[in-house]
Design a protein around this motif. Sequence first.
Motif, short mmCIF file in Angstrom:
data_model
loop_
_atom_site.label_atom_id
_atom_site.label_comp_id
_atom_site.label_asym_id
_atom_site.label_seq_id
_atom_site.Cartn_x
_atom_site.Cartn_y
_atom_site.Cartn_z
N ALA A 175 8.10 7.66 5.86
CA ALA A 175 7.11 8.49 6.56
C ALA A 175 6.47 7.78 7.74
O ALA A 175 5.49 8.26 8.29
CB ALA A 175 6.03 8.99 5.60
N LYS B 140 -6.34 18.62 4.14
CA LYS B 140 -6.17 18.81 2.69
C LYS B 140 -7.15 19.88 2.24
O LYS B 140 -8.31 19.88 2.65
CB LYS B 140 -6.46 17.51 1.93
N ILE C 216 2.28 12.82 9.44
CA ILE C 216 2.02 14.22 9.14
C ILE C 216 1.14 14.39 7.92
O ILE C 216 0.30 15.29 7.88
CB ILE C 216 3.34 15.02 8.99
N GLN C 217 1.27 13.51 6.93
CA GLN C 217 0.44 13.65 5.73
C GLN C 217 -1.02 13.32 6.02
O GLN C 217 -1.89 13.62 5.23
CB GLN C 217 0.98 12.81 4.57
N ARG C 218 -1.32 12.72 7.17
CA ARG C 218 -2.71 12.50 7.57
C ARG C 218 -3.17 13.50 8.63
O ARG C 218 -4.36 13.74 8.77
CB ARG C 218 -2.87 11.07 8.11
#
Length: 149
Positions: free
Chosen positions: A49, A63, A57-59
């Motif tokens: 990642a 959320k 992208i996960q940050r």
Amino acid sequence: MKLHELRPAKGATHKDKRIGRGDGSGHGGTSGKGTKGGQSRAGYKSKMAHEGGQMPIQRRVPKRGFKNPHRVEYKVLNIGQVDHLAEKYGITEFSPENLYINNLIGQTDLIKLLGNGELKGKFTFKVNAASDKAKQAVEAAGGTIEIVK
């Protein structure tokens, strides 16, 4: 046209890039990896990642919400379905074993009996959970219901 005359469409196939096979190949020398640095060395592996310094992208993605780790998922069996299933599969006792044998649920699935619809026949139920309305409907039709864990 015969079977041995078949060929892929023009442009559909390409020769493989043969790297590290001399300067004449156009991919010799450093084999397309540039000069020096970790990425040119043997054993180089980028982190999963990793996006080259760009915000991953996960940050980037916000959320939201909450996933309950203790949630219990049930396969729902409505009272209205029971007569149809009994007729189709010849079942009089609705237990996890009978439903699994007839490919209606998975081996580890839990069953919850809900009171949507009408019950015409007299059946025996062995389920993991049941609503109050379903219990009343089964008992009113002369059947029995047992909660198994």
